[in-house]
Design an enzyme around this catalytic site. Structure first.
Site, PDB file in Angstrom:
ATOM      1  N   ILE A  90       0.868  -1.165   0.000  1.00 20.62           N
ATOM      2  CA  ILE A  90       0.000   0.000   0.000  1.00 20.62           C
ATOM      3  C   ILE A  90       0.907   1.218   0.000  1.00 20.62           C
ATOM      4  CG2 ILE A  90      -0.170  -0.095   2.529  1.00 20.62           C
ATOM      5  CD1 ILE A  90      -2.918   1.176   2.346  1.00 20.62           C
ATOM      6  N   SER A  91       0.608   2.194  -0.856  1.00 21.67           N
ATOM      7  CA  SER A  91       1.477   3.364  -1.012  1.00 21.67           C
ATOM      8  C   SER A  91       1.493   4.217   0.256  1.00 21.67           C
ATOM      9  CB  SER A  91       0.988   4.223  -2.181  1.00 21.67           C
ATOM     10  OG  SER A  91       1.095   3.533  -3.398  1.00 21.67           O
TER      11      SER A  91
END
Length: 412
Positions: A90-91
């Site tokens: 997940i960024s």
């Protein structure tokens, strides 16, 4: 009868006490996440330069902890990428906020996202636009994201499992397209499915040297409006396997370690991302001449840094030689001893979980240019690494130049 009533009363009272305790526990957990999210927004979103109040509110109101695995929730509100399974991440929240702001979302927009991942980026966009259509190539991730988005009530987000590079023809045209995984070039299908005048934000380039490009469709062609160095998880599937330029994990190296290469029409160093409180300077007096990088910070805890990713296979590379030139002025720790001027290498396995790290430094005080070097061990499970250099929460000024990294073989 009175005894029975008393017993029922005792049981009901105990049940009520348990329920109230559970509610308090849930409330405390909610408050903990809310406070952590507010700190994240104030420090790492607004503090890092995101200005659009709608985007700031979207990050503040989106529960990122719901989109990460349970064993990662304690890190949900740190500005960092987190593993979500199947070799994906997940960024970091800043990247999500920055990309969202660059896209200039409007309430009437129909947006296509490529690379659903956890569903977090789509959730952030949900309240800013009319509709979000998002595609994930990894089926388990797509299924999990769909369930999470439905459970949390993001009804205007629609998930499709498939090849994101092919877009979603039945839903086209799109007003905006956001690509959260990195292709080597802009996929033609996405250009075709973007309406005239529409915007696309996409990380393009080699696996570890990418530029985040904001583009606009003009007369059927994509024109670049701005570029920023970045690092994204590579796409899964045939497109990734067909890359023309691939890294060599048996011979890792640093790109643009002397900071001579700049992004065209900018003052940003190519190959380095997450550039915070730094500048490329031409008059730093580096022993090698030319450019060097200057990190400056006066507020303890505020990050001044750059990062670069690289491939390294711990099965083939046992040690690395790391070397750089540094100069310091009034270097001091920040809020704690972990916040100091250093270079750190963090190693990751094939699931992108951390398997070790190595540090050069810390550096303190005031000193003229000198060379720092070290031989560091590579964990056998390592498949890639991220190099991070700067003040990292410490204060003062740090000049850096001529960063070198190479495989070390003492017998040769």
């Amino acid at each position: 009868m009175n005894k029975l009533l008393r017993r029922q009363s005792i049981v009901l009272g105990a049940a009520l006490a348990v329920a109230l305790t559970c509610q308090r526990g849930l409330g405390q957990a909610h408050d903990r996440f809310l406070q952590a999210r507010n700190r994240l927004v104030d420090k790492n979103i607004v503090g890092a330069g995101v200005k659009d109040p709608r985007v700031v509110d979207a990050i503040r109101n989106t529960p990122r902890h719901e989109f990460v695995p349970l064993n990662q929730r304690q890190y949900a509100y740190y500005d960092m990428a987190l593993p979500i399974g199947n070799g994906q991440t997940i960024s970091p929240p800043f990247i999500v906020a920055f990309m969202t702001e660059q896209l200039q979302p409007e309430l009437g927009d129909k947006v296509l996202e490529i690379g659903t991942g956890s569903g977090y980026q789509a959730a952030v966009l949900s309240g800013l636009v009319r509709e979000v259509d998002t595609i994930e190539i990894v089926a388990p991730l797509g299924q999990r994201a769909t369930a999470t988005l439905r459970r949390l009530g993001y009804d205007n987000v629609h998930v499709k499992i498939g090849d994101g590079y092919q877009g979603w023809p039945e839903k086209a045209p799109f007003d905006k397209i956001i690509v959260t995984c990195s292709p080597e070039q802009v996929p033609p299908a996405l250009v075709q499915q973007l309406r005239e005048g529409g915007r696309m934000i996409i990380p393009v380039g080699q696996r570890y040297q990418q530029n985040l490009c904001l583009m606009k469709k003009v007369n059927g062609k994509m024109e670049v409006e701005s570029m920023h160095p970045t690092l994204f998880v590579p796409m899964t599937g045939m497109a990734e396997q067909r890359r023309q330029q691939l890294p060599d994990p048996a011979h890792p190296t640093v790109h643009n370690g002397d900071f001579e290469e700049l992004i065209p029409d900018t003052d940003q160093a190519a190959g380095w991302h997450y550039q915070r409180q730094m500048e490329v300077v031409h008059d730093g007096g580096s022993p090698t001449g030319g450019n060097c990088m200057l990190f400056s910070n006066t507020q303890p805890g505020l990050v001044a840094q750059v990062l670069q990713g690289l491939a390294v296979d711990g099965r083939e590379v046992r040690q690395l030689s790391v070397r750089l030139d540094v100069r310091g002025e009034d270097l001091r720790p920040g809020q704690n001893l972990q916040q100091q001027a250093i270079l750190v290498l963090v190693f990751y396995d094939d699931r992108r979980a951390t398997v070790g790290e190595a540090v050069l430094g810390p550096w303190r005080g005031t000193f003229d240019w000198r060379t720092e070097s070290s031989i560091v061990a590579v964990p056998p499970k390592a498949r890639e690494a991220i190099m991070r250099v700067g003040l990292l929460g410490g204060t003062g000024k740090l000049w850096v130049d001529h960063i070198q990294l190479e495989r070390y073989e003492p017998n040769r």
